[in-house]
Design an enzyme around this catalytic site. Sequence first.
Site, PDB file in Angstrom:
ATOM      1  N   ALA A   1      -5.471  -3.905  -1.073  1.00  0.00           N
ATOM      2  CA  ALA A   1      -6.573  -4.263  -0.172  1.00  0.00           C
ATOM      3  C   ALA A   1      -6.041  -4.419   1.249  1.00  0.00           C
ATOM      4  O   ALA A   1      -4.827  -4.401   1.474  1.00  0.00           O
ATOM      5  CB  ALA A   1      -7.211  -5.576  -0.622  1.00  0.00           C
ATOM      6  N   LYS A   2      -6.902  -4.556   2.193  1.00  0.00           N
ATOM      7  CA  LYS A   2      -6.540  -4.891   3.567  1.00  0.00           C
ATOM      8  C   LYS A   2      -7.784  -5.411   4.266  1.00  0.00           C
ATOM      9  O   LYS A   2      -8.900  -5.048   3.879  1.00  0.00           O
ATOM     10  CB  LYS A   2      -6.015  -3.664   4.317  1.00  0.00           C
ATOM     11  CG  LYS A   2      -5.106  -4.009   5.489  1.00  0.00           C
ATOM     12  CD  LYS A   2      -3.713  -4.326   4.997  1.00  0.00           C
ATOM     13  CE  LYS A   2      -2.812  -4.774   6.115  1.00  0.00           C
ATOM     14  NZ  LYS A   2      -1.425  -4.926   5.622  1.00  0.00           N
ATOM     15  N   GLY A   3      -7.588  -6.221   5.296  1.00  0.00           N
ATOM     16  CA  GLY A   3      -8.731  -6.710   6.052  1.00  0.00           C
ATOM     17  C   GLY A   3      -8.334  -6.939   7.489  1.00  0.00           C
ATOM     18  O   GLY A   3      -7.158  -6.782   7.852  1.00  0.00           O
TER      19      GLY A   3
END
Length: 412
Positions: free
Chosen positions: A104-106
């Site tokens: 994931a990444k944000g």
Amino acid sequence: MTMESPLNTALAQLRGTIDKLGLSENDWQTLSTPRRVLQVAVPLRRDNGDVEMYDGFRVQYSTTRGPSKGGVRYHPDVDLNETISLAMLMTWKCALTNLPYGGAKGGIAIDPKTLSMQENERLTRRYTSEILPIIGPERDIPAPDVGTDERNMAWMMDTYSVNAGFSVPGVVTGKPIVLGGSLGRTSATGDGVAIATREALRARGIDIKGATVAIQGFGKVGYWAAIALEKMGMKVVAVSDVNGGVTGFSSVSALWDYYLSHKSLNMPGCDALTNEELLHLDVDVLIPAALADSITAATAPGVKAKIVVEGANGPTSPEGDAILQEKGVLVVPDILANSGGVIVSYFEWVQDKQNYFWTADEVRENLSSIIMKALRDVESMASNKGVTWRDSALMIGVGRVAEAHHLRGLYP
Ligand code: NAD
């Protein structure tokens, strides 16, 4: 300069890897698509009462091998395209190191340097509350990245916990120790970069003692890598930050002390150099540990290092990579070289789940054993298949995710 977007680069790498592994078109369809993409508006009330809106993102690229995992970046260049590409890289990285996670990444498209402490806290809490429905210790576990640190993780953990009604330390990693953080997390990415550097020198038959290293970026990754490299007996000859670099310092810790008190690397007695000059120094190892695309078609021809260890994510453009390969430079790819951070984040999550905390020695030993296994896997596949370390790392990571997809099957 490359005009490729980070997502196109990541997709092109995936396409090449799928072809090398002999996987099917169906595999390409499932592996080239992020599972969940959330874009949110993050309103920020400035200290003077003004309200501004910022774009925030959270991308869960894969959950096939476990909950998704990845950092939160605060930087003006953050956008959906970059966030998807970084979430994809996290997926291959977690699989390569055999952690039970997807990727994931944000992030938020904002310059954190423009924020007061109170504004940063309000922004972080509002972002957390906007992405709250999709994060959690069993779903998706954020961590620090560029522009965020353990303070942001403490606010994220608190916002999530207040909504849950009880303390949930395992919702984020990279927390302060007193809130359930892990010993050794702060230095973990740099420690892993140093181990990868040592092993690359061994693979190239270069003596570790006295080997020379230049590091671009003197932040969380670059600084801790420099400290660990010095401890191993290597000589860090130059470092830089966004404003340029220096050479001629007596030790990394002396330079760091000066940097903390003067906010500048220009310590008396040192020689200044530009970031480009640093990339072209005649050293054994070059470590790009700042942002993406620093070794490109424009800068790669001047690189004299025999080994490049990618501390940053995506620091080498495809054209830069091809030039380094032609020159015979050994490139230790990002998903391997900087995996120490997510490995110790995994230890933090395990400790939070068990409410049982490890000693610094236990963290160090387990980090070393996991990253050494990944390094050996990559080196041996590279030599067996006659491919680069980057191809080998991607083949192992992508291959494991594809195998997990095959075994789970397609619902319904
Ligand atoms: P950071 O914000 O702590 O430090 C970044 C450093 O790069 C700073 O010294 C900054 O001055 C410098 N920099 C920024 N722009 C630059 C430019 N144009 N030229 C030269 N230097 C520049 O960030 P970090 O956490 O050290 O992350 C650095 C890289 O490592 C990022 O690509 C990040 O995604 C990657 N990474 C970080 C971790 C982690 O645990 N922090 C883990 C894996 C990968």
